[in-house]
Design an enzyme around this catalytic site. Sequence first.
Site, PDB file in Angstrom:
ATOM      1  N   ASP A   1      -5.642   2.762  -3.597  1.00 47.58           N
ATOM      2  CA  ASP A   1      -6.920   2.734  -2.884  1.00 47.58           C
ATOM      3  C   ASP A   1      -7.143   3.957  -2.004  1.00 47.58           C
ATOM      4  O   ASP A   1      -8.259   4.188  -1.550  1.00 47.58           O
ATOM      5  CB  ASP A   1      -7.091   1.425  -2.087  1.00 47.58           C
ATOM      6  CG  ASP A   1      -5.969   1.172  -1.100  1.00 47.58           C
ATOM      7  OD1 ASP A   1      -5.041   1.997  -1.020  1.00 47.58           O
ATOM      8  OD2 ASP A   1      -6.037   0.140  -0.412  1.00 47.58           O
ATOM      9  N   ARG A   2      -6.100   4.746  -1.768  1.00 46.35           N
ATOM     10  CA  ARG A   2      -6.289   5.939  -0.937  1.00 46.35           C
ATOM     11  C   ARG A   2      -6.470   7.191  -1.790  1.00 46.35           C
ATOM     12  O   ARG A   2      -6.115   7.198  -2.968  1.00 46.35           O
ATOM     13  CB  ARG A   2      -5.075   6.154  -0.041  1.00 46.35           C
ATOM     14  CG  ARG A   2      -4.923   5.084   0.995  1.00 46.35           C
ATOM     15  CD  ARG A   2      -3.853   5.459   1.993  1.00 46.35           C
ATOM     16  NE  ARG A   2      -3.792   4.420   3.007  1.00 46.35           N
ATOM     17  CZ  ARG A   2      -3.232   4.567   4.193  1.00 46.35           C
ATOM     18  NH1 ARG A   2      -2.658   5.710   4.510  1.00 46.35           N
ATOM     19  NH2 ARG A   2      -3.229   3.583   5.062  1.00 46.35           N
TER      20      ARG A   2
ATOM     21  N   SER B   1       0.805  -1.219   0.000  1.00 47.05           N
ATOM     22  CA  SER B   1       0.000   0.000   0.000  1.00 47.05           C
ATOM     23  C   SER B   1       0.839   1.271   0.000  1.00 47.05           C
ATOM     24  O   SER B   1       1.618   1.503  -0.900  1.00 47.05           O
ATOM     25  CB  SER B   1      -0.950  -0.037   1.200  1.00 47.05           C
ATOM     26  OG  SER B   1      -1.822   1.036   1.161  1.00 47.05           O
ATOM     27  N   HIS B   2       0.732   2.061   1.056  1.00 46.15           N
ATOM     28  CA  HIS B   2       1.382   3.361   1.126  1.00 46.15           C
ATOM     29  C   HIS B   2       2.796   3.260   1.677  1.00 46.15           C
ATOM     30  O   HIS B   2       3.457   4.282   1.848  1.00 46.15           O
ATOM     31  CB  HIS B   2       0.548   4.278   2.020  1.00 46.15           C
ATOM     32  CG  HIS B   2       0.231   3.622   3.333  1.00 46.15           C
ATOM     33  ND1 HIS B   2      -0.692   2.611   3.430  1.00 46.15           N
ATOM     34  CD2 HIS B   2       0.751   3.795   4.568  1.00 46.15           C
ATOM     35  CE1 HIS B   2      -0.746   2.192   4.688  1.00 46.15           C
ATOM     36  NE2 HIS B   2       0.121   2.885   5.400  1.00 46.15           N
TER      37      HIS B   2
ATOM     38  N   ASP C   1      -2.251   6.548  -3.428  1.00 47.53           N
ATOM     39  CA  ASP C   1      -1.112   5.905  -2.774  1.00 47.53           C
ATOM     40  C   ASP C   1      -0.526   4.789  -3.634  1.00 47.53           C
ATOM     41  O   ASP C   1      -0.888   4.621  -4.803  1.00 47.53           O
ATOM     42  CB  ASP C   1      -1.516   5.369  -1.399  1.00 47.53           C
ATOM     43  CG  ASP C   1      -2.439   4.164  -1.497  1.00 47.53           C
ATOM     44  OD1 ASP C   1      -3.202   4.092  -2.481  1.00 47.53           O
ATOM     45  OD2 ASP C   1      -2.391   3.284  -0.613  1.00 47.53           O
TER      46      ASP C   1
ATOM     47  N   LYS D   1     -11.347   0.239  -0.770  1.00 45.18           N
ATOM     48  CA  LYS D   1     -11.397   1.676  -0.941  1.00 45.18           C
ATOM     49  C   LYS D   1     -10.811   2.011  -2.300  1.00 45.18           C
ATOM     50  O   LYS D   1     -10.102   1.192  -2.885  1.00 45.18           O
ATOM     51  CB  LYS D   1     -10.696   2.397   0.194  1.00 45.18           C
ATOM     52  CG  LYS D   1      -9.269   1.960   0.465  1.00 45.18           C
ATOM     53  CD  LYS D   1      -8.791   2.566   1.769  1.00 45.18           C
ATOM     54  CE  LYS D   1      -7.355   2.201   2.051  1.00 45.18           C
ATOM     55  NZ  LYS D   1      -7.203   1.294   3.182  1.00 45.18           N
TER      56      LYS D   1
ATOM     57  N   ASP E   1      -0.901   1.568  -4.010  1.00 44.91           N
ATOM     58  CA  ASP E   1      -1.763   0.608  -4.706  1.00 44.91           C
ATOM     59  C   ASP E   1      -3.091   1.192  -5.156  1.00 44.91           C
ATOM     60  O   ASP E   1      -3.981   0.456  -5.600  1.00 44.91           O
ATOM     61  CB  ASP E   1      -2.000  -0.619  -3.823  1.00 44.91           C
ATOM     62  CG  ASP E   1      -2.700  -0.269  -2.524  1.00 44.91           C
ATOM     63  OD1 ASP E   1      -2.527   0.879  -2.050  1.00 44.91           O
ATOM     64  OD2 ASP E   1      -3.428  -1.111  -1.984  1.00 44.91           O
TER      65      ASP E   1
END
Length: 543
Positions: free
Chosen positions: A281-282, A113-114, A277, A376, A279
Site C-alpha cells: 500500500d505504500r 505492513s512495512h 512496502d 492506500k 503489503d
Amino acid sequence: MSIQTVKTTPFSDQKPGTSGLRKKVRVFQQPHYAENFVQSVFDSLEGFAGQTLVVGGDGRYLNREVIQIVLKMAAANGFDRVLVGQGGILSTPAASHLIRLNSAFGGLILSASHNPGGPDEDFGIKYNVGNGGPAPEKVTDAIHARTLTIDSYRILDAADVDIDSIGTRQLGDMVVEIVDPVAAYAELMEQLFDFSAIRAMIAGGFTLAFDSMSAVTGPYAVEVFEKRLGAPAGTVMNGTPLPDFGHHHPDPNLVHARELYDRMMAPEAPDFGAASDGDGDRNLIIGRHCYVTPSDSLAVLAANAHLAPGYRQGLKGIARSMPTSGAADRVAEKLGIPLYETPTGWKFFGNLLDAGMATICGEESAGTGSDHVREKDGVWAVLLWLNILAARRTSVVAIMADHWATYGRNYYARHDYEAIATNNADALMAALRDSLTSLPGATNSGGTITAADDFAYTDPTDQSVSRNQGVRVLFDDGSRVVFRLSGTGTEGATLRVYIERYVGTDGDLAMETSDALAPLVAAAQELADIAGYTGMDRPSVIT
Ligand code: G1P
Ligand code: ZN
C-alpha cells in the site's frame, strides 16, 4: 467435520493500533492468541451470516497458518463464502478492491505492513469493513472491548484447505474460493490509466525500476509493469514474496530502499524508480537523480490527476493526514476544491471517500491513494506518475521544478526515534502537552510560535471526534513541528517528529532539505528535550 467451541481467557494486549493488531510473531504463536482476536472481530460484527469474507495477506511468516485458522473459524461462525488469494497472497489494496467488487461483508488482511517479517519479527491482523477500508474507530474499539471479555471461540474441526490451486472447495457449510490475487486488480488499473500511452513511452526508451522488496507487490508489479506495459524483464527488483522478505525491512524509504536510491542517483540511472512496502500500500518515488517526498508526491499527483482517464472529470477534494506537509493544500486552493486534514491512519479517509467529498488522499509516510479502493495503493501511485510522465512528456526533475515554481516548496522531513522506553516517551509527550498553553508568543531557534495544540479531528460526515492525535507547534513564517507517538510499533515506543518549512515562489527553492530545516530541528530539541528523554542524540531514521 464438527464445530468446536474452545474455552479461552482474554489477552490484555489486543488493542488494535493505527492499522490493526500488530505483534511479534511469537506473541501471535501463543495458543489461542490469533483465535481470540479473530473471534473478537466476528463477535463485534452483526449480520454476516450467509455473507462473503475476503482473506489474504502479504505472505509473511505465519501468513499461511493464520489463513487456515481464519477459514475454519469463518466456517464455524456462519460465513457463507470466503475468497482467498492464491497462496494466501493479497496486497492490501487488492484485498480492498476484492471486498468492493464482490460486495463482501468485510475482509481480514494479514500483514504488519512495512514491519520486518520472520520468526522473530512482526505479524498483524486487520479487519476491513464492507466499503473495503480499515474498520473505523468505533469498530476497532468494539473489537478491543470484546478481546477483554472473550471466554470461548468457535472453530471447525477440519483438515487444512488447499489454498495453492485456483478453484472452489467446500469447508463445512462454507465455500472457499481461491482466486488469482492479481487479475481483478490489474483490470482496475487498466480502467484508471492510459496503458497505451505508458506502453508507448516505455517502448520509446523510457526506463524504470520497481523494487518490490521481496514483499507482496512482486506478482502485481511483474504483471502490470513487465507483462501489460512491456517493461523489460528485470524491471521489477526483488519480485518474489518471501516469508522474511529476504531479511529486508520492507519499508520504502531512503534508508531501507537504499539499493534503489543508489541506483537512481548513479550516472546511468533509469528515468524513474519506485518501491512498495510489505503489503503493497505504500510507495516511494524517485526520479532520475531526484527524490520526491511523499508529501510533494501527493501534491503533484493531485495537480496532474486529470491527465489520467480515471480522473479526467477532476477531483472532488483532497485529504491528507495532519503531519503530511501542506503542499497539497496549495493545489487544492488553486483547483478550488476542499482540503481535509485528518489524523494519521488510512481509516480516517474512508468516510470522506464514501461521501464523495475527497478523491485523492495521502500521508507523509509514503501512502497515496484514491477513491478506486479504500486503502492506500503503491502500484496505483506509480501508475499515476507514469501516466502523468507519459502525458507531459517530461522528466520527474522537470515536473518537480515546475511544481515548486508554481506553488512554492514545502521543505519537509520526518525524524523517528525508535525503541524508546514507553514511560520516557509518554513523559516527553506529557511535558509537551503541559507546555502548550505557554508556547504561543515564545521564540526559539525556529522563530516565534504563533499557535500550539494537540490535534483533534471531527469527522465531517458523522461528527465523530478523535482527540490527542499529535502535538503541533506553528511558527510565524508558516513553519511547523509536529510530535506524535507511533501506533504501529511492536517494541517500546517510537517518537515521530515531523518538520516542515514553506518557501514561497520568490524564495530559494533549491536548498538542501537538511539545511532548510536545521533551525526547526534545533527548535524541536528545545521544545521537547528529545535528547534528555530518549538518551538519543540523533534520530534512528530520517525520511
Ligand atoms: C504509520 C504511519 C501512518 C500510516 C500507518 C500505517 O503509523 O505514520 O501514516 O497510516 O503507519 O501504514 P504510525 O506508526 O505513525 O502510527
Ligand atoms: Zn503497508
